[in-house]
Design a protein around this motif. Structure first.
Motif, short mmCIF file in Angstrom:
data_model
loop_
_atom_site.label_atom_id
_atom_site.label_comp_id
_atom_site.label_asym_id
_atom_site.label_seq_id
_atom_site.Cartn_x
_atom_site.Cartn_y
_atom_site.Cartn_z
N LEU A 170 33.79 -62.83 3.77
CA LEU A 170 35.06 -63.41 3.33
C LEU A 170 35.51 -62.70 2.06
CD1 LEU A 170 34.33 -67.22 3.91
CD2 LEU A 170 35.45 -65.58 5.44
N PRO A 171 36.52 -61.86 2.15
CA PRO A 171 36.96 -61.07 0.98
C PRO A 171 37.85 -61.88 0.06
CG PRO A 171 38.32 -60.55 2.88
CD PRO A 171 37.29 -61.54 3.36
N GLY A 172 38.03 -61.37 -1.16
CA GLY A 172 38.96 -61.95 -2.10
C GLY A 172 38.34 -62.81 -3.18
N SER A 173 37.08 -62.57 -3.52
CA SER A 173 36.42 -63.40 -4.53
C SER A 173 37.10 -63.28 -5.90
CB SER A 173 34.95 -63.03 -4.65
OG SER A 173 34.79 -61.66 -4.99
N ARG A 174 37.63 -62.11 -6.21
CA ARG A 174 38.26 -61.91 -7.53
C ARG A 174 39.51 -62.76 -7.70
NH1 ARG A 174 38.11 -55.29 -8.10
NH2 ARG A 174 35.85 -55.01 -7.85
N THR A 175 40.18 -63.02 -6.59
CA THR A 175 41.43 -63.80 -6.65
C THR A 175 41.23 -65.25 -6.21
OG1 THR A 175 41.97 -62.95 -4.45
CG2 THR A 175 42.91 -61.79 -6.33
N ARG A 176 39.98 -65.67 -6.12
CA ARG A 176 39.63 -67.05 -5.74
C ARG A 176 40.24 -67.44 -4.39
NH1 ARG A 176 41.14 -71.39 -9.53
NH2 ARG A 176 43.13 -70.32 -9.65
N THR A 177 40.20 -66.50 -3.45
CA THR A 177 40.80 -66.73 -2.15
C THR A 177 40.01 -67.78 -1.37
OG1 THR A 177 41.61 -64.45 -2.08
CG2 THR A 177 41.48 -65.63 0.03
N LEU A 178 40.75 -68.66 -0.69
CA LEU A 178 40.16 -69.65 0.20
C LEU A 178 40.38 -69.23 1.64
CD1 LEU A 178 41.38 -72.93 -1.55
CD2 LEU A 178 39.03 -72.09 -1.48
N TRP A 179 39.39 -69.47 2.49
CA TRP A 179 39.51 -69.19 3.92
C TRP A 179 39.18 -70.47 4.69
CZ3 TRP A 179 41.58 -64.71 5.46
CH2 TRP A 179 41.57 -63.63 4.57
N TYR A 180 40.08 -70.84 5.59
CA TYR A 180 39.94 -72.09 6.34
C TYR A 180 39.55 -71.80 7.79
CZ TYR A 180 42.43 -74.40 2.49
OH TYR A 180 42.81 -74.89 1.26
N ASP A 181 38.48 -72.39 8.24
CA ASP A 181 38.09 -72.30 9.65
C ASP A 181 39.22 -72.90 10.49
OD1 ASP A 181 36.98 -73.05 12.24
OD2 ASP A 181 35.02 -72.62 11.38
N VAL A 182 39.76 -72.13 11.44
CA VAL A 182 40.93 -72.61 12.19
C VAL A 182 40.58 -73.76 13.13
CG1 VAL A 182 42.09 -70.36 12.07
CG2 VAL A 182 40.65 -70.91 14.05
N ASP A 183 39.30 -73.95 13.44
CA ASP A 183 38.92 -75.04 14.33
C ASP A 183 38.69 -76.36 13.59
OD1 ASP A 183 38.92 -73.40 16.64
OD2 ASP A 183 36.96 -72.61 16.08
N THR A 184 38.16 -76.26 12.37
CA THR A 184 37.76 -77.48 11.64
C THR A 184 38.56 -77.72 10.37
OG1 THR A 184 36.11 -76.32 10.31
CG2 THR A 184 35.40 -77.16 12.48
N TYR A 185 39.30 -76.71 9.92
CA TYR A 185 40.02 -76.72 8.64
C TYR A 185 39.08 -76.79 7.44
CZ TYR A 185 43.98 -77.69 11.68
OH TYR A 185 44.92 -77.62 12.68
N GLN A 186 37.79 -76.52 7.67
CA GLN A 186 36.85 -76.47 6.55
C GLN A 186 37.18 -75.26 5.68
OE1 GLN A 186 32.75 -76.02 7.66
NE2 GLN A 186 32.03 -75.89 5.54
N ALA A 187 37.25 -75.48 4.37
CA ALA A 187 37.59 -74.41 3.44
C ALA A 187 36.33 -73.72 2.93
CB ALA A 187 38.37 -74.97 2.26
N HIS A 188 36.39 -72.38 2.84
CA HIS A 188 35.30 -71.58 2.28
C HIS A 188 35.86 -70.76 1.13
CE1 HIS A 188 32.60 -72.31 5.76
NE2 HIS A 188 33.72 -72.25 6.48
N GLN A 189 35.19 -70.80 -0.01
CA GLN A 189 35.57 -69.95 -1.14
C GLN A 189 35.07 -68.54 -0.88
OE1 GLN A 189 37.11 -71.12 -4.30
NE2 GLN A 189 37.50 -68.91 -4.37
N ALA A 190 35.95 -67.56 -1.01
CA ALA A 190 35.54 -66.18 -0.78
C ALA A 190 34.47 -65.77 -1.78
CB ALA A 190 36.75 -65.25 -0.92
N ASN A 191 33.34 -65.35 -1.24
CA ASN A 191 32.26 -64.89 -2.12
C ASN A 191 31.27 -64.06 -1.30
OD1 ASN A 191 30.82 -64.59 -4.49
ND2 ASN A 191 29.60 -66.45 -4.16
N GLY A 192 31.81 -63.13 -0.52
CA GLY A 192 30.95 -62.29 0.30
C GLY A 192 30.61 -62.94 1.62
N TYR A 193 29.36 -62.77 2.06
CA TYR A 193 28.97 -63.20 3.41
C TYR A 193 28.64 -64.69 3.47
CZ TYR A 193 28.74 -58.43 5.19
OH TYR A 193 29.05 -57.16 5.60
N ILE A 194 29.05 -65.29 4.57
CA ILE A 194 28.60 -66.63 4.93
C ILE A 194 27.95 -66.55 6.31
CG2 ILE A 194 30.41 -67.77 3.61
CD1 ILE A 194 31.75 -68.42 6.35
N ASN A 195 27.15 -67.52 6.64
CA ASN A 195 26.55 -67.59 7.97
C ASN A 195 27.35 -68.60 8.80
OD1 ASN A 195 24.23 -66.63 9.61
ND2 ASN A 195 23.86 -68.82 9.81
#
Length: 927
Positions: free
Chosen positions: A750-775
């Motif tokens: 998940l890119p964009g850690s410098r800009t505090r980018t959020l990424w939302y799972d399109v199925d669950t709307y769960q938000a992830h803070q960009a900070n490299g790899y997630i499982n």
């Protein structure tokens, strides 16, 4: 007449079986000019610029260049050339170099550039004893060192961004006539045999070379670059590998049967644009040449580059990339794209070669194909199957067997006796028919196309000036010579409804085998010494009277699809947008056709390669790219088929296709669980169809890729520079297909850690803070897709059997909030098939959200379209402080809206706003 089985056996015998036969294709050592040029590595360039000849006219600097015999005691001039440096709008330069008085004209591609490049101002700043300095209006500087010749391009900050001929690999082989001598015994004048100069052999094929050696070469150095990209089509990673210990990348359009993975071998397309990227800048080089081309790459950060070479060339600095282009013929013609970010260079390239025009909307939906649906009953059964199993589909395709014994623009009237009725049965359900038209013309007496082409002299000629006779699917075949404008017009006319009987505006075209593929030709293509039309010049004779196929090879498929595209436009007087699919590709092909990755296999590695191959195509201008879902060869078992549909649903071109001898694999032929997963994948595509359509509209305006590598949007994030198993759609969705067998989870960056980018799972709307790899867990129903925080995405949840039936359906707007609780997006709407949008009959709208207001406004207030679509639902993800009330205003009407908060995942749903999408509206929130 040979049967299909015999033809298949002949094809297999030529190509090899079950794996690519490398013996059918040249290595650099077997390609005379590549071997010759690659071995030439002078310590000091022979080329020197004559400073007294420098002059500027308009946007172009002219100067004479000489090759110097440096081993002679006095300055001996061996040959003279003319150098041109032109400034082009938007930070681009063009460098051209040709012989001052060439024996014959050299070929320059005719179709790659969409227009004459727009000039910029070029200023001659200074000229001293050994340097010329010029600038453009953008603040870029060019320094030309006279002796030895070197050209340096500086970015706006004053740093060197690109150097040409730093490694002294500029070579332009001068054209010359054969030498003659007197035979001592007979006294007759004879030609001196110079091995490899006037002809060379490959396997059983002899290539006569009437112009002799005419190759060109240039090296490019990119200081501070960390990776290089581009020069598709190949099957290795998006970031280019160092080639010093192996084969260079090859650009030579070829039909490579059962091509292999992780290879730099040539494939169906050859697009000569290369980008070098680092955190400081991005620079591009467009090598404007249609001949066979090899490209060497050296990335000094690679572990396999000898450390002594790094120290020698870079002084120990490891952030640098070198590249060398080598072409068999043509002039030196290079466009330098001085970014300075990936978006800039991608836009600069499409400014030169064009964009994919706005396609008909159906072409972005799902396509069902097979070699071959055998008859009208088979087509009807497949058509019905999609409805029976509730799977959306927009087109059915017919491969070569629909024709009367491989004669194009005809029908097999035993199997397809009622083509018009068959088409009508499809269009009644909102679907289209797409049929194949290949470039090989069957040499059969009585076949109108062959008879007329022969009578009018429309075929490509062999080296002796006779109609070339090659072998392809029909057996004995000839090929139209599209360099003759009359021939291109002739092919275009064949698409008229009164000529191609049974077709309508809902029949579109697939151009395959257009490399061109010739089964019995050298490297399964046309001989290089074949002759093409050349506009006559006074006194031209011999090699000057025609172009050889070696000069135009990579452009042949482009000529072909241009003629097809024009014919489809003309059949309805330019009213409807054509859809054309091509296999061959060159710079500029994107203006006329979509492309697919060719005859892949039902293997996991090919699924993975579909991502990297289409990413490379996209940054080389061809955004409309996909692969055969499920693989063309072999049979995909349930897991692979499911994962491929899930991946294909998020690639620009979405088509399932398979070989004639593979087991049938329509979705309903799989087990119930797999069928359900395939249905879900297709429905995901259709739900986002308006998002795809908006992306392609925006591409047609700004030239940026639709499918994007991560480094495009995150150019300073070094971790993404080599990631090519995930990608972005526009700047809004991140897709990481499941490309591995048997996995229950995958790593997602998940890119964009410098800009505090959020990424939302399109199925669950769960938000992830960009900070490299997630499982991310990936059960069979899951493909990891994330919406970037700060964006608004349009969806249509009422998926129907074809996209045309969804035109008036309502929208769901998904608002994913960023760290500032804001979001924005765009939406494009028109009729989906005509050019009426050029008459302002469209909607291009901006959607904006802040805690106080959400608005829908028209970007072009002069445009409008009477859509019946409306807003059914608004989903706001990431909301922390939900409003108490929401009031819709549209025109003079105000409506209070109902809202539901899902506290578990911070999602607010506004139910049935009912706002029309035909007019602007806004929603005010109170707290």
């Amino acid at each position: 007449m040979k049967t299909l089985r015999c033809l298949l056996l002949a094809f297999l015998a030529i190509h090899g079986s079950f794996a690519v036969d490398r013996n059918n294709f040249k290595t650099c050592a077997q390609s005379g000019f590549c071997k010759r040029l690659r071995e030439q590595k002078p310590e000091k360039s022979q080329y020197a610029l004559d400073l007294t000849s420098v002059m500027v006219q308009g946007n172009t600097l002219f100067a004479n260049v000489e090759t110097i015999d440096r081993e002679s005691e006095k300055r001996t001039v061996l040959h003279k050339y003319v150098l041109k440096l032109s400034a082009i709008q938007d930070g681009t330069f063009r460098v051209e170099m040709d012989e001052a008085e060439p024996l014959y004209p050299r070929y320059v591609p005719q179709l790659a550039l969409k227009d004459t490049p727009v000039p910029d101002k070029l200023n001659l700043v200074s000229k001293d004893d050994n340097r010329v300095i010029a600038t453009n209006s953008q603040g870029h500087k060019v320094v030309i060192t006279a002796d030895p010749l070197k050209v340096e391009f500086y970015d706006k900050s004053g740093d060197v961004a690109l150097v040409m001929n730093e490694n002294s690999q500029l070579i332009i082989e001068p054209l010359r006539k054969k030498r003659e001598a007197v035979d001592d015994e007979s006294g007759n004048v004879v030609e001196v045999d110079e091995e490899g100069t006037w002809g060379e052999n490959f396997k059983s094929h002899h290539d006569s070379k009437p112009r002799g050696n005419e190759a060109i070469s240039m090296d490019f150095s990119f200081p501070d670059a960390e990776q290089a990209y581009g020069i598709p089509e190949h099957t290795d990673k998006v970031n280019l590998a160092t080639t010093t210990s192996g084969e260079p990348y090859r650009l030579f359009n070829l039909d490579v049967f059962e091509f292999e993975l992780d290879s730099r071998m040539a494939l169906y397309a050859g697009i000569p644009v290369l980008y070098a990227h680092g955190t400081k800048r991005t620079v591009g080089v467009f090598w404007h040449n249609a001949a066979e081309t090899w490209v060497d790459v050296v990335n000094y950060a690679d572990s396999n580059v000898v450390s002594s070479l790094v120290n020698l060339v870079t002084g120990g600095q490891k952030q640098r990339v070198d590249a060398r282009f080598m072409s068999e013929s043509g002039v030196l013609d290079v466009f330098v794209l001085l970014g300075d970010k990936p978006k800039d260079v991608f836009r600069q390239y499409t400014a030169l070669t064009g964009v994919a025009p706005l396609p008909p909307k159906f072409s972005l939906a799902y396509h069902q194909s097979r070699w071959n649906y055998v008859d009208e009953a088979d087509v009807a059964s497949v058509n019905e199957g999609f409805d029976t199993h509730d799977i959306p589909a927009d087109s059915i395709w017919l491969d070569i067997e629909y024709t009367n014994t491989k004669k194009y623009f005809t029908w097999d009237l035993e199997k397809f006796p009622h083509p018009s009725e068959m088409v009508s049965n499809l269009t009644a359900k909102g679907r289209k028919l797409i049929v194949i038209i290949d470039p090989h013309i069957k040499r059969e007496a009585g076949y109108f196309l062959h008879e007329e082409a022969t009578e009018r002299g429309y075929y490509v000629k062999n080296k002796d000036g006779k109609d070339y006779d090659g072998w392809c699917w029909p057996g004995s075949s000839s090929y139209l010579d599209f360099l003759n404008p009359l021939v291109s017009q002739y092919l275009s006319e064949q698409y008229r409804y009164d000529k191609f009987v049974g077709t309508s505006k809902d029949v579109h075209i697939w151009n395959d085998m257009n490399e061109p593929s010739v089964f019995n030709g050298p490297e399964i293509t046309m001989p290089k010494d074949n002759r093409h039309y050349k506009e006559s010049e006074s006194g031209s004779e011999g090699p000057a009277a025609y172009w050889e196929h070696r000069h135009i090879h990579n452009e042949y498929g482009l000529y072909y699809i241009r003629a097809t595209h024009q014919g489809m436009l003309d059949r309805d007087n330019g009213k409807y947008r054509p859809f054309v699919l091509t296999r061959a590709g060159f710079a500029g092909s994107q203006r006329y056709a979509a492309i697919w990755t060719g005859d892949n296999m039902a293997e996991w590695g090919f699924l993975s390669a579909s991502v990297s191959m289409c990413l490379s195509m996209a940054i080389a201008g061809m955004s409309f790219c996909g692969s055969d879902v499920g693989g063309f060869f072999k049979y995909p078992e349930s897991e692979l088929m499911t994962r491929w549909y899930q991946a294909g649903a998020y690639q620009s071109f979405f088509r399932a296709h398979s070989h004639i001898e593979t087991k049938r694999r329509e979705p309903w032929l799989y087990d119930a669980d797999t069928l359900a997963l395939i249905r879900d994948a297709n429905r995901r595509r259709y739900a986002l169809l308006d998002f795809w359509y908006t992306l392609f509209f925006e591409h047609s305006r700004d030239g940026l890729p639709v499918m994007r590598p991560l480094f495009q949007e995150y150019p300073d994030e070094t971790a993404v520079f080599t990631i090519d198993n995930e990608y972005l759609l526009g700047d809004k969705l991140l897709v990481r297909p499941v490309l591995e067998q048997g996995v229950s989870s995958v790593k997602v960056y998940l890119p964009g850690s410098r800009t505090r980018t959020l990424w939302y799972d399109v199925d669950t709307y769960q938000a992830h803070q960009a900070n490299g790899y997630i499982n991310q867990e990936t059960p069979m129903s899951k493909i990891p897709v994330y919406q970037r925080g700060g964006t608004v995405l349009p969806r249509k949840e009422r998926v129907r059997r074809a996209s045309a039936l969804m035109a008036a359906d309502p929208y769901t707007l998904v608002v994913a909030l960023d760290a500032n609780n804001t979001a924005s997006g765009t939406l494009y709407i028109d009729d989906g098939e005509t050019y009426e949008y050029r008459n302002n009959k469209y909607i291009y709208a901006k959607l904006e959200y802040s805690p106080e207001i959400m608005s829908y406004t028209f970007i072009n207030e002069n445009a409008s379209y009477a859509t019946r679509s409306w807003v059914e639902r608004i989903v706001i993800a990431g909301i922390k402080a939900p409003p108490k009330t929401a009031k819709l205003t549209q025109g003079d009407k105000q409506t209070s809206l109902l809202m539901t908060l899902h506290k578990g995942n911070d999602v607010l749903v506004i139910r049935k706003p009912g706002a029309s999408m035909a007019k602007p509206w806004k929603i005010n929130f109170s707290y």
